[in-house]
Every structure is written in C-alpha cells, then in structure tokens.
Design a protein around this motif. Structure first.
Motif, PDB file in Angstrom:
ATOM      1  N   THR A 119      -9.998 -11.642  -1.458  1.00 37.02           N
ATOM      2  CA  THR A 119      -9.147 -12.346  -2.733  1.00 37.02           C
ATOM      3  C   THR A 119      -7.744 -11.600  -1.584  1.00 37.02           C
ATOM      4  OG1 THR A 119      -8.464 -10.369  -3.728  1.00 37.02           O
ATOM      5  CG2 THR A 119     -10.944 -12.188  -4.416  1.00 37.02           C
ATOM      6  N   GLU A 120      -6.586 -12.792  -2.307  1.00 34.63           N
ATOM      7  CA  GLU A 120      -5.120 -12.553  -1.119  1.00 34.63           C
ATOM      8  C   GLU A 120      -4.766 -11.010  -2.256  1.00 34.63           C
ATOM      9  OE1 GLU A 120      -3.360 -14.023   0.249  1.00 34.63           O
ATOM     10  OE2 GLU A 120      -4.808 -15.675   0.404  1.00 34.63           O
ATOM     11  N   GLU A 121      -5.264 -10.539  -3.314  1.00 36.40           N
ATOM     12  CA  GLU A 121      -4.782  -9.451  -3.896  1.00 36.40           C
ATOM     13  C   GLU A 121      -5.073  -8.365  -3.159  1.00 36.40           C
ATOM     14  OE1 GLU A 121      -5.231  -7.069  -8.162  1.00 36.40           O
ATOM     15  OE2 GLU A 121      -5.429  -8.796  -8.289  1.00 36.40           O
ATOM     16  N   GLU A 122      -6.809  -8.063  -2.999  1.00 37.43           N
ATOM     17  CA  GLU A 122      -6.903  -7.471  -2.045  1.00 37.43           C
ATOM     18  C   GLU A 122      -6.470  -7.003  -1.546  1.00 37.43           C
ATOM     19  OE1 GLU A 122     -11.604  -7.376  -3.807  1.00 37.43           O
ATOM     20  OE2 GLU A 122     -11.003  -8.484  -2.454  1.00 37.43           O
ATOM     21  N   LEU A 123      -6.236  -8.328   0.155  1.00 34.21           N
ATOM     22  CA  LEU A 123      -5.260  -8.350   1.179  1.00 34.21           C
ATOM     23  C   LEU A 123      -3.297  -7.580   1.042  1.00 34.21           C
ATOM     24  CD1 LEU A 123      -6.264 -11.752   3.058  1.00 34.21           C
ATOM     25  CD2 LEU A 123      -7.530  -9.884   3.157  1.00 34.21           C
ATOM     26  N   LYS A 124      -3.115  -8.234  -0.273  1.00 37.36           N
ATOM     27  CA  LYS A 124      -2.525  -6.823  -0.860  1.00 37.36           C
ATOM     28  C   LYS A 124      -2.259  -6.464  -0.152  1.00 37.36           C
ATOM     29  CE  LYS A 124       1.291 -10.716  -0.195  1.00 37.36           C
ATOM     30  NZ  LYS A 124       2.871  -9.843   1.342  1.00 37.36           N
ATOM     31  N   VAL A 125      -2.996  -5.477  -1.498  1.00 36.17           N
ATOM     32  CA  VAL A 125      -3.250  -4.160  -1.907  1.00 36.17           C
ATOM     33  C   VAL A 125      -3.335  -3.593  -0.066  1.00 36.17           C
ATOM     34  CG1 VAL A 125      -4.778  -2.515  -2.840  1.00 36.17           C
ATOM     35  CG2 VAL A 125      -3.896  -4.515  -4.004  1.00 36.17           C
ATOM     36  N   LEU A 126      -4.513  -3.626   0.670  1.00 33.01           N
ATOM     37  CA  LEU A 126      -5.069  -3.092   1.738  1.00 33.01           C
ATOM     38  C   LEU A 126      -3.353  -3.422   2.776  1.00 33.01           C
ATOM     39  CD1 LEU A 126      -6.682  -2.383   3.985  1.00 33.01           C
ATOM     40  CD2 LEU A 126      -6.996  -4.271   4.771  1.00 33.01           C
ATOM     41  N   GLU A 127      -2.984  -4.392   2.484  1.00 25.81           N
ATOM     42  CA  GLU A 127      -1.093  -4.508   3.213  1.00 25.81           C
ATOM     43  C   GLU A 127      -0.441  -2.958   3.082  1.00 25.81           C
ATOM     44  OE1 GLU A 127       2.967  -7.591   3.926  1.00 25.81           O
ATOM     45  OE2 GLU A 127       0.634  -8.493   3.542  1.00 25.81           O
ATOM     46  N   LEU A 130      -1.836   0.464   3.881  1.00 30.93           N
ATOM     47  CA  LEU A 130      -1.963   0.183   5.693  1.00 30.93           C
ATOM     48  C   LEU A 130      -0.157   1.123   5.659  1.00 30.93           C
ATOM     49  CD1 LEU A 130      -3.915  -2.051   6.569  1.00 30.93           C
ATOM     50  CD2 LEU A 130      -4.420   0.323   7.284  1.00 30.93           C
ATOM     51  N   LYS A 131       0.491   0.090   5.163  1.00 36.18           N
ATOM     52  CA  LYS A 131       2.025   0.230   5.632  1.00 36.18           C
ATOM     53  C   LYS A 131       2.473   1.925   4.758  1.00 36.18           C
ATOM     54  CE  LYS A 131       4.014  -4.453   6.347  1.00 36.18           C
ATOM     55  NZ  LYS A 131       4.389  -4.886   4.863  1.00 36.18           N
ATOM     56  N   ARG A 132       1.953   2.212   3.788  1.00 37.43           N
ATOM     57  CA  ARG A 132       2.277   3.125   3.769  1.00 37.43           C
ATOM     58  C   ARG A 132       1.718   4.610   4.105  1.00 37.43           C
ATOM     59  NH1 ARG A 132       1.170   5.365  -2.726  1.00 37.43           N
ATOM     60  NH2 ARG A 132       3.085   7.671  -2.630  1.00 37.43           N
ATOM     61  N   ASN A 134       0.820   4.380   7.486  1.00 36.60           N
ATOM     62  CA  ASN A 134       1.533   4.493   8.773  1.00 36.60           C
ATOM     63  C   ASN A 134       2.483   5.406   8.375  1.00 36.60           C
ATOM     64  OD1 ASN A 134      -0.730   4.310  10.583  1.00 36.60           O
ATOM     65  ND2 ASN A 134       0.246   1.740  10.010  1.00 36.60           N
ATOM     66  N   ARG A 135       3.281   5.153   7.333  1.00 38.16           N
ATOM     67  CA  ARG A 135       4.671   5.033   6.967  1.00 38.16           C
ATOM     68  C   ARG A 135       4.948   6.977   7.047  1.00 38.16           C
ATOM     69  NH1 ARG A 135       6.449   3.291   2.400  1.00 38.16           N
ATOM     70  NH2 ARG A 135       6.307   4.926   1.389  1.00 38.16           N
ATOM     71  N   ASP A 136       4.163   7.271   5.847  1.00 37.98           N
ATOM     72  CA  ASP A 136       4.010   8.695   6.015  1.00 37.98           C
ATOM     73  C   ASP A 136       3.033   9.371   7.096  1.00 37.98           C
ATOM     74  OD1 ASP A 136       4.284   7.977   3.287  1.00 37.98           O
ATOM     75  OD2 ASP A 136       2.397   7.921   2.139  1.00 37.98           O
ATOM     76  N   PHE A 137       2.509   8.902   7.558  1.00 38.16           N
ATOM     77  CA  PHE A 137       1.442   9.955   8.904  1.00 38.16           C
ATOM     78  C   PHE A 137       3.278   9.984  10.214  1.00 38.16           C
ATOM     79  CE2 PHE A 137      -2.680   9.331   9.027  1.00 38.16           C
ATOM     80  CZ  PHE A 137      -3.267  10.759   8.771  1.00 38.16           C
ATOM     81  N   LYS A 138       4.392   8.852  10.340  1.00 36.12           N
ATOM     82  CA  LYS A 138       5.009   9.161  11.028  1.00 36.12           C
ATOM     83  C   LYS A 138       6.098  10.162  10.275  1.00 36.12           C
ATOM     84  CE  LYS A 138       5.211   4.610  12.873  1.00 36.12           C
ATOM     85  NZ  LYS A 138       6.684   3.544  13.733  1.00 36.12           N
ATOM     86  N   ARG A 139       5.905  10.462   9.047  1.00 38.36           N
ATOM     87  CA  ARG A 139       7.021  11.450   8.770  1.00 38.36           C
ATOM     88  C   ARG A 139       5.933  12.523   8.522  1.00 38.36           C
ATOM     89  NH1 ARG A 139       9.297   8.734   3.209  1.00 38.36           N
ATOM     90  NH2 ARG A 139       6.583   9.177   2.214  1.00 38.36           N
ATOM     91  N   TRP A 140       4.878  12.500   8.259  1.00 40.16           N
ATOM     92  CA  TRP A 140       4.266  13.594   9.005  1.00 40.16           C
ATOM     93  C   TRP A 140       4.433  14.416   9.841  1.00 40.16           C
ATOM     94  CZ3 TRP A 140      -0.047  15.078  10.856  1.00 40.16           C
ATOM     95  CH2 TRP A 140      -1.089  16.098  10.499  1.00 40.16           C
ATOM     96  N   GLY A 141       4.460  13.033  10.714  1.00 35.41           N
ATOM     97  CA  GLY A 141       4.527  14.165  11.974  1.00 35.41           C
ATOM     98  C   GLY A 141       5.113  14.714  12.769  1.00 35.41           C
ATOM     99  N   ARG A 142       6.664  14.705  12.084  1.00 34.95           N
ATOM    100  CA  ARG A 142       8.472  15.534  12.814  1.00 34.95           C
ATOM    101  C   ARG A 142       8.610  16.181  12.201  1.00 34.95           C
ATOM    102  NH1 ARG A 142      11.191   8.815  12.424  1.00 34.95           N
ATOM    103  NH2 ARG A 142      10.163   8.274  14.221  1.00 34.95           N
TER     104      ARG A 142
END
Length: 142
Positions: A119-127, A130-132, A134-142
């Motif tokens: 559903t559109e809602e499931e896609l928004k939750v996934l999006e 996933l953004k969060r 990736n952002r958290d991994f980048k922050r963690w790796g620094r």
C-alpha cells in the motif's frame, strides 16, 4: 533492545544486500559503486574526489579507483578547480547521465514489480525507515 529482533534485522539487511546485488546485472551496465557515484554527481556537481569519498563513506584510494573507472568509460569528466588548481573537480557527462537514467528506470521498474502489492502507506513507512537507517549509519560511522 531486543537482541532477537536485532539479529533478525541484521540478517534481513544482509539478505537484502545480497539479493539486490544478485539482480543488479539485470538492471543495467553499472555496478553498485558506479551507480552511487554517478547518482552523487547527478545530485550535486561538480565535486572533488575527497567530497565524493566523504559523502559515500569511502577511503580516498577506493574513491580514486572508482573515479578512474568511470572516467575511462567517459561517464564523468575531470577539470581543475578554478579556485585551487591542485584540486580536480568531477562532473557527470551527458553519456553518464544517459546511462544513469536508463539504470534508474530499470531499477525503479524492478522495485515497482517487487513492491507492487504494498500500500502507499507501507511504501511511505519503508521510505521513512530506510532514510533514517542510512542517516543513522552515516552518523554512527563517523
């Protein structure tokens, strides 16, 4: 934190990376590193190699090898930075944009098929998640 959930998450991410890598050759002529580097240059250009390395969390020698490969394929071009002649700036070429567009469309079509029943809602939750992640991994790796 629930260690069982963390174990499942870790395994599912490893499996996702494996599956997307396995199907990647069917989605165009760019490997994952070429795709990400060209995407970065398409979004923000020109960039110096050190900026690309930082944004993609690569060491400078790895970024330099990837740049050399894309340069040899005429998908990016290099020119001296007018502000600092010791630094080279990189831009995606017209051919690079063309190839990137073809690969992006193929990848988006594949995801449309895979996620077609979501559903559109499931896609928004996934999006969002996933953004969060990736952002958290980048922050963690620094």
């Amino acid at each position: 934190m629930d260690l069982e959930s963390l174990g499942i998450i870790e395994h599912e991410i490893a499996l996702l990376v494996r599956l997307t890598t396995a199907y990647s050759p069917k989605l165009g002529t760019l490997d994952r590193s070429e795709y990400l580097l060209l995407s970065q240059l398409e979004q923000k250009s020109p960039l110096a190699i050190n900026e690309i390395a930082e944004q993609l969390m690569l060491n400078l020698s790895t970024a330099s090898r990837q740049v050399a490969t894309l340069e040899s394929k005429k998908l990016i071009s290099r020119y001296p930075d007018p502000k600092n002649g010791r630094v080279s700036l990189l831009e995606i070429t017209a051919e690079g944009k063309h190839i990137l567009t073809l690969v992006q469309k193929a990848r988006q079509n594949a995801y449309a098929e895979v996620l077609g029943e979501w559903t559109e809602e499931e896609l928004k939750v996934l999006e969002t998640n996933l953004k969060r992640l990736n952002r958290d991994f980048k922050r963690w790796g620094r």
